[in-house]
Design an enzyme around this catalytic site. Structure first.
Site, mmCIF file in Angstrom:
data_model
loop_
_atom_site.group_PDB
_atom_site.id
_atom_site.type_symbol
_atom_site.label_atom_id
_atom_site.label_comp_id
_atom_site.label_asym_id
_atom_site.label_seq_id
_atom_site.Cartn_x
_atom_site.Cartn_y
_atom_site.Cartn_z
ATOM 1 N N GLU A 1 0.744 -1.222 -0.054
ATOM 2 C CA GLU A 1 0.007 0.087 0.134
ATOM 3 C C GLU A 1 0.821 1.192 -0.124
ATOM 4 O O GLU A 1 0.830 1.894 0.917
ATOM 5 C CB GLU A 1 -0.712 0.018 1.257
ATOM 6 C CG GLU A 1 -1.981 -0.974 1.146
ATOM 7 C CD GLU A 1 -2.932 -0.823 2.317
ATOM 8 O OE1 GLU A 1 -2.777 -0.249 3.035
ATOM 9 O OE2 GLU A 1 -4.260 -1.560 1.978
ATOM 10 N N GLU B 1 -7.086 -7.520 -0.363
ATOM 11 C CA GLU B 1 -7.393 -7.497 1.278
ATOM 12 C C GLU B 1 -8.820 -7.120 1.307
ATOM 13 O O GLU B 1 -9.090 -6.084 0.656
ATOM 14 C CB GLU B 1 -6.646 -6.489 1.886
ATOM 15 C CG GLU B 1 -5.131 -6.922 2.020
ATOM 16 C CD GLU B 1 -4.332 -5.806 2.837
ATOM 17 O OE1 GLU B 1 -4.965 -4.818 3.577
ATOM 18 O OE2 GLU B 1 -3.108 -5.614 2.562
#
Ligand code: GAL
Length: 691
Positions: free
Chosen positions: A151, A307
């Protein structure tokens, strides 16, 4: 070279952090993963300190064992390069790696991702680890995907440290070449900001008042580019050692800070982390817009949900769990929108650390936990869906996403109103389409828009001549373009276009904006559209329809009687302009009218709680019906279709002749059918059903 993720069936699994558990737990983990239907696991995301416990000494033994265990159980691996979090020894040796905020505060070690992405020192050490990982595991048969860092932009997406300043100056030199060009582009003759040399320039730190908006815009562009460059440098190492393995970095849904289109160009597979808030009844509508970006990022190619949470997260102020069935609905929503896999953060719920209350597939209660039960059921269902892989969503409507405009509009001061944002507008317009049952793709300026009947442009504050010409050409060829308020205002340097808005869009739209008329906080305005009143908020504009038809008119305040919405025929298409932010009902009515005008079909019975999306494969199509409402729905299944996923009871009786499927509340239906057939709802929701 095309690198694809080689995996049997739909990807199903999640982040696994074995370093948080004693070895005896690992075997049980793998046994339960198999039981849950897991086939893909992400490891070593935050493992740098364990893999390189001291400078230059690597310890791969534990990770070797983990990968072998997974491989022995037939589970493939998404291997992180482990560069997301530098270890304490590195920070203590070189504290200058730590990021610095705009007010000059250096952030301390003690959480994660504590590094400046422009730091050459960080890069040197990160690349060394990446190479070591690639050399160690690149040939392992279990390893199918590289997961670079984690991320980008999470926690730190802008850094004002000295290394950032050096990198920012280099970026500016490359862009402007001469300091005079920079001075002109930044408009430094205003407020006496003239620079004699690039070395005099700093990142836009906290200052006495509003900071030069072009400097800020360039800093946004630079920061996204700097993270991209770091990503690219890791990708280059991986390509060098393992040219055949696909690479990804996980996105954070629509993120203001990073130009994900540019990131997608540098990777093989788009992956997303999605955390819709279970407490927000509209979160799934926004999720569908995020997923539109994930497919749009690589021209419609399948992507992975890397995710999601099996239930609650741990990072909101109040972390509400997902009600029974909601995680399943959320998972199918991602699949409906083109994902070829559904993964979670994380496999096993932690006992310590900031995420100990974050849900996991395997909850603290173990196998008995509701999350394990629900995830295992889903895992079993997904095994039936292998045929879905590779199929693509097709849409009639696209929405233009432009990071430059998004960044330029986000300067927190010096605009007529600071309340308007690209994402706010994009969500409102997308909601209108969603509620009409229309799937929207999110596309970039550089994409080919010709397959779309309608192109929504909720905001284009920063409009270049080139983009305006592209919009005009799309319209002339028969497209319908719809442009929102406060568009065509500035050029690429954030300078107001000569003659004011809509600048280069003026010939296409046939209007001239005289003045922006923000709606004060807490107030609303009114507009009348074909006799129907609707509310507006945030912003309105005093405009003249020079060469356009007025479709809606302001009906109160100073703009009373003036045009609010205009339409102009251009070539074989039409260009619409909405000069205000509309309340949902009015916006939906307007969008419905535009869709009707452009031949876009809306779905009878669709609404905020019912979503129908079609994926098209080579031989067949797959229709997903997601029912988040509290009522059962009657769905018509065409003859010859197969119900792949549904509620067992309702499926009984649907044979090759087709029929009506009663889809219960919170139910999911996936139907495989011939391309020419359609699945539709029979009238409005029927029969109340308890949930
Ligand atoms: C993501 C992150 C994961 C985990 C998760 C919790 O942003 O990539 O490591 O922290 O959030 O929701």
């Amino acid at each position: 070279m095309t690198r694809t993720l080689k995996l049997d069936g739909i990807a199903f699994g999640g982040d696994y952090n074995p370093e948080q558990w004693p070895r005896e737990v690992w075997e049980e983990d793998v046994r339960l993963m198999r039981k849950a239907g897991v086939n893909f696991i992400t490891v070593s995301v935050f493992s740098w300190p364990l893999l390189e416990p001291e400078e230059g000494r690597f310890d791969f033994g534990w990770l070797d064992d983990v990968i072998e265990l997974l491989h022995g159980a037939g589970i493939a691996v998404d291997l992180a390069t482990a560069t997301a979090t530098p270890p304490a020894w590195l920070i203590r040796k070189y504290p200058q790696i730590l990021p610095v905020t705009a007010d000059g505060t250096q952030l301390e070690f003690g959480s994660r991702q504590a590094y400046c992405f422009s730091s050459p020192l960080f890069r040197e050490y990160a690349l060394r680890l990446t190479r070591a990982m690639a050399e160690r595991y690149g040939k392992h048969p279990a390893v199918r995907l590289w997961h670079v860092s984690n991320e980008y932009g999470d926690h730190v997406s802008r850094c004002w440290c000295p290394a950032s300043a050096i990198a920012f100056r280099a970026w500016l030199r490359a862009k402007y070449a001469s300091i005079q060009t920079l001075n002109d582009s930044w408009g430094t003759s205003c407020w006496g900001q003239h620079y004699l040399d690039f070395d005099a320039i700093e990142p836009p730190r906290e200052s006495t008042g509003p900071v030069n908006s072009t400097q800020r815009l360039d800093f946004e562009r630079f920061s996204s580019d700097a993270m991209l460059e770091l990503f690219r440098s890791e990708v280059a190492v991986l390509r060098d050692v393992t040219p055949e393995l696909p690479v990804t970095t996980n996105f954070m849904s629509i993120l203001h800070d990073l130009d994900y289109f540019a990131f997608a160009d540098a990777e093989d597979l788009v992956t997303d982390d999605a955390y819709p808030d279970p407490a927000d009844p509209g979160a799934h509508v926004d999720a569908s817009l995020n997923y539109a970006l994930m497919r749009g990022a690589k021209g419609g190619a399948p992507w992975l949900l890397l995710e999601q949470s099996a239930s609650a997260v741990s990072w909101r102020d109040v972390n509400v769990p997902k009600a029974p069935g909601v995680m399943r609905l959320d998972s199918y929503q991602a699949l409906a929108h083109g994902a070829d896999g559904v993964m979670y953060f994380q496999w096993r719920a932690a006992r310590f650390g900031p995420e100990k209350f974050h849900a996991a597939i395997l909850g603290h209660r173990g196998e008995a936990s509701r999350t394990f039960q629900e995830c295992s059921r889903l895992g079993a269902e997904l095994r039936q869906l292998g045929a879905l892989k590779g199929s693509r969503v097709t849409a009639d409507v696209a929405m233009l996403c432009d990071w430059d405009s998004n960044w330029a509009l986000a300067a927190p001061n010096s605009l007529p109103t600071n309340r308007i944002s690209w994402i706010g507008q994009a969500r409102a317009w997308h909601r209108a389409a969603f509620n009409l049952g229309v799937t929207v793709d999110l596309v970039r300026a550089a994409a080919d828009w010709s397959a779309y009947k309608v192109l929504l442009v909720p905001n284009l504050y920063l409009a270049t001549e080139a983009l305006a010409a592209q919009l005009a050409a799309y319209t002339a060829a028969g497209g319908t373009v719809v442009i929102g308020p406060f568009s065509g205002v500035v050029d690429e340097n954030d300078h107001v276009h000569p003659g004011g808005a809509p600048g280069p869009l003026r010939p296409l739209l046939g209007i001239e904006v005289d003045e922006v008329w923000p709606v004060p906080d807490g107030e609303t305005g009114a507009v009348q559209m074909e006799g129907v009143p609707c509310g507006i908020h945030t912003v309105s504009e005093w405009l003249d329809a020079i060469d356009a038809r007025t479709v809606a008119t302001y009906t109160n305040g100073e703009l009373n009687g003036r045009p609010a919405v205009t339409m102009r025929h251009h070539g074989r298409g039409s260009a619409w302009y909405l000069s205000a932010c509309f309340e949902d009902a009015g916006l939906q009515a307007l969008v419905r009218q535009i869709f009707a005008h452009s031949g876009v079909l809306v779905r009878v019975g669709a609404g905020p709680d019912i979503e129908i999306v079609v994926r098209r494969g080579r031989r067949t199509a797959f229709t997903f019906v997601l029912n988040r409402s509290a009522m059962a729905l009657d769905v018509s299944v065409p003859a010859g279709a197969a119900v792949l996923v549904g509620d067992g009871r309702s499926a009984a009786g649907i044979g090759s002749a087709g029929g009506t499927y009663l889809l219960p509340a919170r139910g999911v239906l996936v139907i495989e059918h011939a391309h020419e057939d359609t699945v539709h709802l029979l009238g409005e929701p029927a029969q109340l059903q308890s949930v």
